[in-house]
Design an enzyme around this catalytic site. Structure first.
Site, short mmCIF file in Angstrom:
data_model
loop_
_atom_site.label_atom_id
_atom_site.label_comp_id
_atom_site.label_asym_id
_atom_site.label_seq_id
_atom_site.Cartn_x
_atom_site.Cartn_y
_atom_site.Cartn_z
N ASP A 141 0.83 -1.21 0.00
CA ASP A 141 0.00 0.00 0.00
C ASP A 141 0.86 1.25 0.00
O ASP A 141 0.51 2.26 -0.59
CB ASP A 141 -0.97 0.02 1.19
CG ASP A 141 -0.27 -0.12 2.53
OD1 ASP A 141 0.91 -0.55 2.57
OD2 ASP A 141 -0.89 0.20 3.56
N ARG A 197 5.03 4.96 5.93
CA ARG A 197 4.69 4.87 7.35
C ARG A 197 4.73 3.41 7.80
O ARG A 197 4.86 2.49 6.98
CB ARG A 197 3.31 5.46 7.60
CG ARG A 197 2.20 4.69 6.93
CD ARG A 197 0.83 5.08 7.46
NE ARG A 197 -0.22 4.43 6.71
CZ ARG A 197 -0.92 5.01 5.75
NH1 ARG A 197 -0.68 6.25 5.40
NH2 ARG A 197 -1.85 4.33 5.10
N GLU A 209 3.44 0.42 8.00
CA GLU A 209 2.31 -0.26 7.37
C GLU A 209 2.91 -1.15 6.28
O GLU A 209 3.22 -2.28 6.54
CB GLU A 209 1.32 0.76 6.79
CG GLU A 209 0.14 0.10 6.12
CD GLU A 209 -1.19 0.62 6.57
OE1 GLU A 209 -1.31 1.80 6.90
OE2 GLU A 209 -2.14 -0.17 6.60
N ASP A 223 -5.98 -2.76 -2.16
CA ASP A 223 -5.10 -1.88 -2.92
C ASP A 223 -4.64 -2.58 -4.19
O ASP A 223 -4.60 -1.99 -5.28
CB ASP A 223 -3.90 -1.46 -2.08
CG ASP A 223 -4.32 -0.75 -0.79
OD1 ASP A 223 -5.21 -1.28 -0.10
OD2 ASP A 223 -3.76 0.31 -0.48
N TRP A 274 -11.59 -6.30 -0.55
CA TRP A 274 -10.25 -6.69 -0.10
C TRP A 274 -10.12 -8.21 -0.23
O TRP A 274 -9.43 -8.71 -1.11
CB TRP A 274 -10.01 -6.22 1.35
CG TRP A 274 -9.48 -4.81 1.42
CD1 TRP A 274 -8.21 -4.44 1.74
CD2 TRP A 274 -10.20 -3.60 1.17
NE1 TRP A 274 -8.10 -3.07 1.68
CE2 TRP A 274 -9.29 -2.53 1.33
CE3 TRP A 274 -11.50 -3.30 0.79
CZ2 TRP A 274 -9.67 -1.20 1.17
CZ3 TRP A 274 -11.87 -1.97 0.62
CH2 TRP A 274 -10.96 -0.95 0.80
N GLU A 287 -1.91 9.10 -1.37
CA GLU A 287 -2.96 8.24 -0.82
C GLU A 287 -4.31 8.94 -0.86
O GLU A 287 -5.34 8.30 -1.06
CB GLU A 287 -2.59 7.94 0.64
CG GLU A 287 -3.62 7.12 1.38
CD GLU A 287 -3.11 6.64 2.72
OE1 GLU A 287 -2.23 7.33 3.29
OE2 GLU A 287 -3.58 5.60 3.19
C1 RAM Z 1 -4.79 1.78 4.92
C2 RAM Z 1 -3.91 1.25 3.86
C3 RAM Z 1 -4.63 0.76 2.65
C4 RAM Z 1 -6.07 0.42 2.91
C5 RAM Z 1 -6.33 0.02 4.33
C6 RAM Z 1 -7.77 -0.27 4.60
O1 RAM Z 1 -4.08 2.03 6.07
O2 RAM Z 1 -2.90 2.15 3.50
O3 RAM Z 1 -4.55 1.62 1.56
O4 RAM Z 1 -6.38 -0.65 2.07
O5 RAM Z 1 -5.83 0.91 5.26
#
Ligand code: RAM
Length: 947
Positions: free
Chosen positions: A476, A480, A482, A489, A567, A787
């Site tokens: 994604d 950060r 993650e 995504d 998802w 984003e």
């Molecule tokens: C965010 C991610 C991503 C998304 C989820 C639900 O933090 O960056 O893009 O799919 O959450």
């Protein structure tokens, strides 16, 4: 060889499992592909002959001792499965192919190609997992990385040497002072998988790194995903904290002798110069603690201790699949400022995923610190707020002996700018810092250019975003804490990724990760590899795992039940998209059972076919742009919106899942399933139209996303489709001709506006440069996609730091429309893998030219158009063995030519239809130049006629 009868040029671009001459194949029936050069219009293969031999000599004598199926009739040239003698570990297979074209003219043999099998069974491994004890992992400190070493002697001429290696978290293997250095080639080996399920090993050709006499093999270990920070909880050691390596060097002498050098208790280990390594926080290296003898034969200091033989990891050892992560390219800085003395800020002109190589000279003990970030603060320093605790800071301590060059081994950051602290000079030379972009080594497959420079920059930004987010898995973001393989995504971005790169190997490998993450009930995960901190924390055996408290993001992860609509559904979508792009049915076959189980599970849980149950966190149209303050606010994260009603999106996805299953079952010859899922899809479609849609085409929620999705998924047809198209247009106007879609709708919006006859409106959205828009990002200096539409808000302030990546693929899902819409190169479901495709350029938006290419499995497809007053010219390349449908903007009176001939009479061209505003032709392999003079269909206005 009987050369006289051979007239046609030989097949080219031979690959095995998508790779040119690969080492270490783990597949027992690897698939072979080749392409035919385009020698004349309409060229196609009608038969081929393959030879696979156990030696080059046999192959050169045209003897396929492993496999020689003889002449095989048919057009297959992509992913033809090997079906010869059983292959064994280490086996080198040499192959070549020749083909007969449609005139039955035979080609010469191709240039020879090869592949080599890896170690196929656990019995092949004599090496043991080894490591050294380290101080226990405490919450706030980090432990130095171990070095492992072993000397060995080589006593004759080496014919061939292979190094099979793995390590946890990450390893770097080196021979004889870096004569071979796996880190230069594969910086993140062994790659990222769910190590409880699978651990990959790599195969290297190290023949030229050995010499007669004393040699040394060293392995350095770093924390990586295994033991460092992973996911969005501030915790480490998810899979384990004990670093370990497994290496097996196999030497084959010219006289036939074999020698093994394996990791075992005879090795020694010590802590090295790597003070800290972490993918999120960064790396620290104290050059004063280097041990040059680590990978060099000779005297070693006496503090090297014997290693310990350790338990193997829980996961199965498997040959690496997909493409390795590599150092892709280097960038020199374009600007430097010095906001403070001895403090420099460099701008590389491009945001990348990667790291910086330092080159400098200075006294021992001097400490240099580099901080990375995607934007600048107003005072010219680097903005790092959106990185949260992923500090992205590297440190290097000089050893003080002349020019020192250092690049971190086991970390990666998202950055365009860096701060360099502590440089000893007031005016460091230009080559002090070099940015090194890192990502999966996927061959580029797409080019795009048009007369609008902003759109070219947008394309470039999308490509860089994809590059920095293809690191072992489709991520994604790279910034950060993650950096996860979020399925939603991937679902949004895969259509674009598959156009700009040969992304199939990445998805093929990642779909194994996805499968490893399926719950016992059959639910797909939301991201893979699955990292689920709270569940794991009490099963911790050897380290400290402390999910950070309080952070909303961690809460998201913590309470994350699997399988959110859009998802989890990507587990079904991605194999299908890869099938459409490459024609690979094996991927469908491999995942079919899991896909079917998922569809059945949703059906069981939602008997009325409106999908409200088992929806997990139900992220909806994540980060759509609200029309009114607070609209669609997420209960999970206050700044994340979904303006579309969740059951509407979820039910549309349910339909898509059932529809794909019906198609996949068909491809795989499972007639009963195909029927069953087609019936299910029809019933879901009916329920959707009955419950969620009215006669005027209004869908509950009335957002751009609900309409675009219903159109794109095929939920509405005929009259109703027209109305839904009208409502989509209304929704765009309601938003002031601005885009308002989130992760789920963005990729569908422009294609569906164009498909319902609203090309100009699509261009209006594409060319808008106010917030929210793509060009707003560029206006605010973006070189990768953000984003959020308002990562930088209208007043110039930045969005919520908790979720404001400036390098995130999802909104880049518009990339597919640049190829498929503007240049018009689109897949045709009738011929997966671009066996058939469509060229349907859409002039508009004031563009005077556009050109795109896509390297399809059969060869390069190209579409290039120019608009000059009332004259429209289109040049296309159609690869051998393929057929294209060309749709030209031509009114009934317009003059349409191919070359100098009336189009319908041209060689290789067949008229399909001539409509009011469009002429359609079928063309076979070759290059074609169409012109349309008259321009009645080129007035640049929308017609709303549905196509
Ligand atoms: C965010 C991610 C991503 C998304 C989820 C639900 O933090 O960056 O893009 O799919 O959450």
């Amino acid at each position: 060889m009987a050369a006289s009868a051979e007239l046609a040029p030989a097949p080219v671009h031979l690959t095995c499992e998508h790779h040119v001459d690969p080492l270490g194949i783990g597949d027992m029936r690897p698939r072979l592909s080749w392409q035919l050069p385009v020698t004349h219009r309409g060229v196609r293969q009608v038969a081929y002959e393959l030879l696979v031999a156990s030696s080059r000599e046999l192959l050169d004598r045209d003897e396929g001792d492993l496999w020689s199926p003889g002449r095989v009739a048919g057009e297959d040239n992509v992913l033809v499965a090997y079906d010869g003698l059983a292959l064994v570990s280490r086996q080198r297979c040499h192959w070549k192919v020749r083909a007969w074209d449609e005139r039955d003219v035979r080609s010469g043999w191709s240039e020879p190609a090869w592949w080599e099998m890896g170690l196929l069974g656990s019995g092949d491994w004599k090496a043991r997992w080894i490591g050294i004890p380290r101080p226990p992992l405490e919450r706030d400190d980090f432990r130095p990385g171990p070095l492992l070493r072993r000397e060995f002697s080589v006593d004759g001429e080496v014919a061939c040497a292979r190094l099979y290696a793995s390590g946890l978290g990450l390893y770097r293997a080196s021979l004889n002072g870096g004569t071979f250095d796996s880190g230069a080639d594969r910086p993140f080996a062994p790659g990222w998988t769910d190590y409880d399920h699978r651990v990959q090993f790599q195969t290297y050709d190290v023949t030229s790194a050995l010499h007669v006499g004393a040699n040394a093999l060293g392995v350095a270990l770093g924390e990586g995903w295994y033991a460092g920070h992973v996911g969005n909880a501030d915790a480490r050691g998810y899979w384990g904290s004990e670093l370990k390596a497994l290496v097996q060097l196999e030497i084959e002498y010219a006289d036939g002798r074999r020698q093994l050098v394996c990791s075992d208790e005879s090795w020694h280990g010590a802590l090295g110069p790597l003070v800290v390594s972490d993918l999120m926080t960064g790396e620290e290296y104290d050059a004063r603690a280097e041990r040059p003898e680590w990978d060099c034969a000779g005297e070693a200091s006496d503090d090297w201790e014997p290693v310990r033989v350790l338990d193997p990891p829980r996961g199965r050892l498997v040959a690496q699949r997909g493409r390795p992560t590599r150092r892709l390219r280097e960038l020199a800085p374009v600007a430097r400022t010095a906001p403070l003395p001895f403090f420099f800020v460099y701008d590389f002109g491009q945001c990348i995923g990667g790291r910086v190589r330092l080159k400098l000279e200075g006294p021992a003990g001097t400490e240099i610190m580099i901080r990375h970030g995607e934007r600048l603060n107003a005072d010219g320093t680097v903005y790092t707020g959106n990185l949260m605790w992923a500090f992205a800071t590297d440190r290097y301590i000089l050893k003080g002996d002349g020019v020192e060059v250092w690049e971190p081994s086991f970390t990666i950051h998202s950055f365009r700018y860096i701060e360099v602290w502590g440089h000893p000079l007031t005016d460091p030379p230009d080559d002090t810092v070099t940015a090194v972009a890192i990502g999966s080594d996927l061959d580029p497959a797409g080019t795009f250019r048009c007369s609008n420079e902003q759109l070219n920059k947008l394309h470039e930004a999308i490509v860089w975003t994809y590059r920095s987010n293809s690191v072992e898995v489709p991520t994604d973001n790279p910034n950060r804490p993650e950096r996860l393989g979020w399925l939603g995504d991937a679902a949004a971005f895969a259509p674009t990724a598959l156009l700009i790169a040969h992304a199939a190997p990445l998805y093929t490998k990642w779909l194994d990760d996805v499968r490893d993450g399926i719950s016992s009930r059959g639910e797909y995960p939301n991201f893979a590899p699955t990292v689920s901190w709270p569940e794991r924390s009490d099963s911790d055996a050897d380290g400290l795992k402390t999910p950070g408290a309080g952070a909303e993001a961690a809460a998201l992860d913590a309470g994350d039940p699997p399988g959110a609509p859009g998802w989890g559904d990507a587990g079904v979508l991605i194999p299908w998209l890869v099938y459409e792009a490459t024609g690979d049915p094996r991927l469908l076959a491999d995942h079919y059972d899991a896909m079917a189980r998922w569809a059945d599970l949703i059906a069981d849980e939602n008997p009325d076919l409106i999908r409200r149950n088992m929806v997990g966190n139900d992220y909806g149209d994540w980060l759509s742009f609200p029309q009114a303050d607070g609209e669609g606010r997420s209960p999970l994260l206050k700044s994340a919106y979904s303006t579309s009603p969740r059951p509407v999106l979820a039910t549309a996805w349910f339909f898509r899942v059932a529809d794909i299953l019906a198609r996949a079952a068909n491809v795989l010859g499972r007639a009963a399933d195909a029927q069953r899922f087609a019936t299910l899809a029809a019933a879901i479609g009916e329920a959707y139209r009955r419950e969620l849609l009215d006669d005027e085409g209004r869908i509950e929620g009335g957002t751009q996303t609900t309409y675009a999705q219903a159109l794109s998924f095929g939920l509405v047809e005929g009259e109703l489709r027209e109305r839904v198209g009208d409502r989509l247009e209304d929704a765009v106007h309601l938003a002031g001709d601005r885009i308002s879609t989130g992760i789920q709708g963005t990729g569908h919006l422009l294609p569906m506006l164009a498909a319902t006859g609203r090309v100009e409106l699509a261009y209006t959205l594409l060319l808008n440069d106010d917030v929210p828009s793509w060009l707003w990002m560029l206006r605010n200096d973006a070189t990768t996609i953000w984003e959020r539409w308002d990562g930088v808000q209208a007043d110039g302030s930045l969005q919520d730091i908790a979720m404001n990546s400036f390098n995130q693929p999802t909104l880049g899902s518009v990339g597919a429309w640049l190829y498929e819409g503007i240049a018009g190169i689109a897949r045709d479901p009738e011929g997966p893998g671009y066996r058939r495709f469509v060229v349907h350029p859409r002039p508009g938006g004031g563009l005077t030219s556009a050109a795109a290419s896509h390297a399809s499995p059969h060869g390069e497809i190209r579409s290039a158009w120019e608009l000059d007053g009332d004259r429209f010219a289109l040049e296309i390349d159609v690869p051998a063995g393929t057929t294209a449908t060309v749709r030209l903007p031509a009114g009934q009176q317009d003059d349409v030519r191919e070359g100098a001939t009336a189009a319908e009479a041209a060689d290789g061209v067949r008229l399909l239809e001539r409509g009011e505003r469009e002429a359609a032709y079928e063309v076979r392999a070759g290059t074609y130049r169409f012109t349309v003079v008259g321009g009645t269909a080129l007035r640049g206005e929308d017609t709303h006629d549905s196509r």
